[in-house]
Design an enzyme around this catalytic site. Structure first.
Site, PDB file in Angstrom:
ATOM      1  N   ARG A  35      19.157-118.105 -58.829  1.00 26.47           N
ATOM      2  CA  ARG A  35      19.815-117.158 -59.751  1.00 26.47           C
ATOM      3  C   ARG A  35      21.331-117.283 -59.659  1.00 26.47           C
ATOM      4  O   ARG A  35      22.026-117.302 -60.681  1.00 26.47           O
ATOM      5  CB  ARG A  35      19.368-115.739 -59.422  1.00 26.47           C
ATOM      6  CG  ARG A  35      19.801-114.693 -60.435  1.00 26.47           C
ATOM      7  CD  ARG A  35      19.354-113.311 -59.989  1.00 26.47           C
ATOM      8  NE  ARG A  35      19.577-112.311 -61.015  1.00 26.47           N
ATOM      9  CZ  ARG A  35      19.386-111.011 -60.817  1.00 26.47           C
ATOM     10  NH1 ARG A  35      18.964-110.566 -59.630  1.00 26.47           N
ATOM     11  NH2 ARG A  35      19.621-110.150 -61.793  1.00 26.47           N
ATOM     12  N   ARG A  46      30.550-115.361 -54.486  1.00 29.03           N
ATOM     13  CA  ARG A  46      30.277-114.719 -53.206  1.00 29.03           C
ATOM     14  C   ARG A  46      28.800-114.643 -52.866  1.00 29.03           C
ATOM     15  O   ARG A  46      28.446-114.435 -51.717  1.00 29.03           O
ATOM     16  CB  ARG A  46      30.895-113.316 -53.213  1.00 29.03           C
ATOM     17  CG  ARG A  46      32.434-113.351 -53.187  1.00 29.03           C
ATOM     18  CD  ARG A  46      33.020-111.990 -53.419  1.00 29.03           C
ATOM     19  NE  ARG A  46      32.796-111.554 -54.793  1.00 29.03           N
ATOM     20  CZ  ARG A  46      33.084-110.336 -55.241  1.00 29.03           C
ATOM     21  NH1 ARG A  46      33.566-109.429 -54.421  1.00 29.03           N
ATOM     22  NH2 ARG A  46      32.877-110.025 -56.504  1.00 29.03           N
ATOM     23  N   GLU A  96      32.680-125.203 -44.885  1.00 26.70           N
ATOM     24  CA  GLU A  96      33.627-126.232 -45.308  1.00 26.70           C
ATOM     25  C   GLU A  96      34.289-126.857 -44.093  1.00 26.70           C
ATOM     26  O   GLU A  96      34.465-126.204 -43.058  1.00 26.70           O
ATOM     27  CB  GLU A  96      34.685-125.624 -46.226  1.00 26.70           C
ATOM     28  CG  GLU A  96      35.643-126.639 -46.822  1.00 26.70           C
ATOM     29  CD  GLU A  96      36.634-126.009 -47.802  1.00 26.70           C
ATOM     30  OE1 GLU A  96      37.409-126.762 -48.403  1.00 26.70           O
ATOM     31  OE2 GLU A  96      36.627-124.776 -47.945  1.00 26.70           O
ATOM     32  N   GLU A  97      34.649-128.127 -44.207  1.00 25.38           N
ATOM     33  CA  GLU A  97      35.363-128.784 -43.106  1.00 25.38           C
ATOM     34  C   GLU A  97      36.650-128.025 -42.810  1.00 25.38           C
ATOM     35  O   GLU A  97      37.254-127.409 -43.694  1.00 25.38           O
ATOM     36  CB  GLU A  97      35.671-130.236 -43.432  1.00 25.38           C
ATOM     37  CG  GLU A  97      36.738-130.468 -44.472  1.00 25.38           C
ATOM     38  CD  GLU A  97      37.058-131.946 -44.624  1.00 25.38           C
ATOM     39  OE1 GLU A  97      38.127-132.360 -44.162  1.00 25.38           O
ATOM     40  OE2 GLU A  97      36.241-132.681 -45.220  1.00 25.38           O
ATOM     41  N   ASN A 146      20.892-119.118 -53.868  1.00 24.99           N
ATOM     42  CA  ASN A 146      19.607-119.034 -54.542  1.00 24.99           C
ATOM     43  C   ASN A 146      19.756-119.472 -55.996  1.00 24.99           C
ATOM     44  O   ASN A 146      20.870-119.561 -56.531  1.00 24.99           O
ATOM     45  CB  ASN A 146      18.988-117.635 -54.406  1.00 24.99           C
ATOM     46  CG  ASN A 146      19.777-116.555 -55.115  1.00 24.99           C
ATOM     47  OD1 ASN A 146      20.046-116.634 -56.314  1.00 24.99           O
ATOM     48  ND2 ASN A 146      20.150-115.510 -54.374  1.00 24.99           N
ATOM     49  N   GLY A 169      40.505-128.018 -41.362  1.00 21.01           N
ATOM     50  CA  GLY A 169      41.699-128.751 -40.964  1.00 21.01           C
ATOM     51  C   GLY A 169      42.290-128.244 -39.671  1.00 21.01           C
ATOM     52  O   GLY A 169      43.240-128.829 -39.143  1.00 21.01           O
ATOM     53  N   ARG A 170      41.722-127.166 -39.127  1.00 20.25           N
ATOM     54  CA  ARG A 170      42.146-126.696 -37.805  1.00 20.25           C
ATOM     55  C   ARG A 170      41.542-127.557 -36.708  1.00 20.25           C
ATOM     56  O   ARG A 170      42.142-127.720 -35.642  1.00 20.25           O
ATOM     57  CB  ARG A 170      41.721-125.250 -37.580  1.00 20.25           C
ATOM     58  CG  ARG A 170      42.409-124.221 -38.454  1.00 20.25           C
ATOM     59  CD  ARG A 170      42.020-122.818 -38.018  1.00 20.25           C
ATOM     60  NE  ARG A 170      42.526-122.552 -36.675  1.00 20.25           N
ATOM     61  CZ  ARG A 170      42.065-121.560 -35.897  1.00 20.25           C
ATOM     62  NH1 ARG A 170      41.071-120.796 -36.314  1.00 20.25           N
ATOM     63  NH2 ARG A 170      42.589-121.363 -34.695  1.00 20.25           N
ATOM     64  N   ASN A 192      24.225-118.672 -62.397  1.00 18.64           N
ATOM     65  CA  ASN A 192      25.462-117.954 -62.689  1.00 18.64           C
ATOM     66  C   ASN A 192      26.669-118.870 -62.560  1.00 18.64           C
ATOM     67  O   ASN A 192      27.579-118.847 -63.406  1.00 18.64           O
ATOM     68  CB  ASN A 192      25.597-116.757 -61.747  1.00 18.64           C
ATOM     69  CG  ASN A 192      26.878-115.979 -61.958  1.00 18.64           C
ATOM     70  OD1 ASN A 192      27.859-116.178 -61.247  1.00 18.64           O
ATOM     71  ND2 ASN A 192      26.879-115.093 -62.936  1.00 18.64           N
ATOM     72  N   ARG A 214      31.040-122.134 -65.058  1.00 19.22           N
ATOM     73  CA  ARG A 214      31.897-123.245 -64.652  1.00 19.22           C
ATOM     74  C   ARG A 214      31.779-124.484 -65.524  1.00 19.22           C
ATOM     75  O   ARG A 214      32.137-125.568 -65.107  1.00 19.22           O
ATOM     76  CB  ARG A 214      31.604-123.597 -63.196  1.00 19.22           C
ATOM     77  CG  ARG A 214      31.964-122.488 -62.219  1.00 19.22           C
ATOM     78  CD  ARG A 214      33.426-122.083 -62.323  1.00 19.22           C
ATOM     79  NE  ARG A 214      33.813-121.131 -61.286  1.00 19.22           N
ATOM     80  CZ  ARG A 214      35.050-120.696 -61.093  1.00 19.22           C
ATOM     81  NH1 ARG A 214      36.020-121.123 -61.894  1.00 19.22           N
ATOM     82  NH2 ARG A 214      35.320-119.833 -60.134  1.00 19.22           N
TER      83      ARG A 214
END
Length: 234
Positions: A178, A82, A88-89, A176, A91-92, A182, A187
């Site tokens: 930092r 967050r 993001e692209e 940023n 689909g609507r 994270n 990940r």
């Protein structure tokens, strides 16, 4: 029907960045030097001190913007970070592209153990072939249905509802330094040297791998600190 394409990779490109390791030093020194901090230059020792003592705010002085092409199930993991800005692209508003993720034969397929205490194993060739067949056939069928719904006059936002999570999406991810650290800490499995073991999914670890190379190149002292800390964010 439009030809359906399959990929087993991800795209990660650095679009833009703001700040160098000098920005980190200036942000730290303003607390003691005020306007004189503007004259500060890169100081490797200070950066290492800040990281070691967990003075994290100066590292927020640098910002990176990445461009991703990733399966939707990976983008849904990324939005959980967050402390970032994401576009993001949709689909609507645009017709999706017929490009779907299918893992290659190196991907681990079996989870052995219980939640919180498990490992991944490769599985056998028949399992991989079964997965590949299901993913490819599902993608082809769903795309044919998607085109049929669009041709019948349905809005894009309704025609897309049945598309599978392995369809590719594109995204700009801005955060940023930092927050990026994270992300990298969480990940990717960094191995035995990591303070905390990560159980990151294979596909988002592919993203982390490519991001890590960019961070390592742009912020070498910070990267050295990240590794020395056991791959912990500051």
């Amino acid at each position: 029907m439009t030809e359906v394409q399959f990929r087993s990779d991800v795209t990660v490109e650095l679009v833009d960045s703001m700040g160098t390791e000098e920005n980190i030093v200036r942000a730290a020194r303003v607390s003691t030097k005020g306007s004189e901090s503007m004259e500060s230059t890169k100081n490797t020792g200070l950066i290492k001190y800040l990281y070691r003592e967990a003075h994290g705010v100066p590292f927020e002085s640098c910002t990176l913007q990445f461009y991703f092409e990733i399966p939707v199930f990976v983008s849904r993991q990324i939005v959980k970070h967050r402390l970032s800005s994401i576009n993001e692209e949709s689909g609507r508003y645009k017709e999706m592209a017929p490009v779907f993720y299918v893992p290659d034969s190196t991907r681990m397929l079996q989870q052995v153990g219980k939640t919180g205490d498990y490992k991944f194993e490769k599985g056998d060739p028949s399992q991989f072939e079964a997965l590949k067949w299901v993913l490819e056939n599902t993608a082809k069928n769903s795309w044919q249905n998607y085109e049929t719904l669009l041709e019948s006059g349905l809005a894009k936002e309704t025609a897309r509802m049945h598309l599978p999570f392995n369809i590719y999406s594109s995204m700009y991810f801005t955060a940023n330094l930092r927050s990026v650290l994270n992300f990298l800490s969480l990940r990717k499995d960094w191995g035995d040297d990591a303070v905390h073991a990560s159980k990151a999914q294979h596909e988002i670890a592919l993203v982390a791998d490519k991001m890590a190379e960019i961070v390592k190149d742009k912020y070498p002292t910070v990267w050295e600190c990240f590794v020395k800390s056991g791959y912990q964010a500051v």
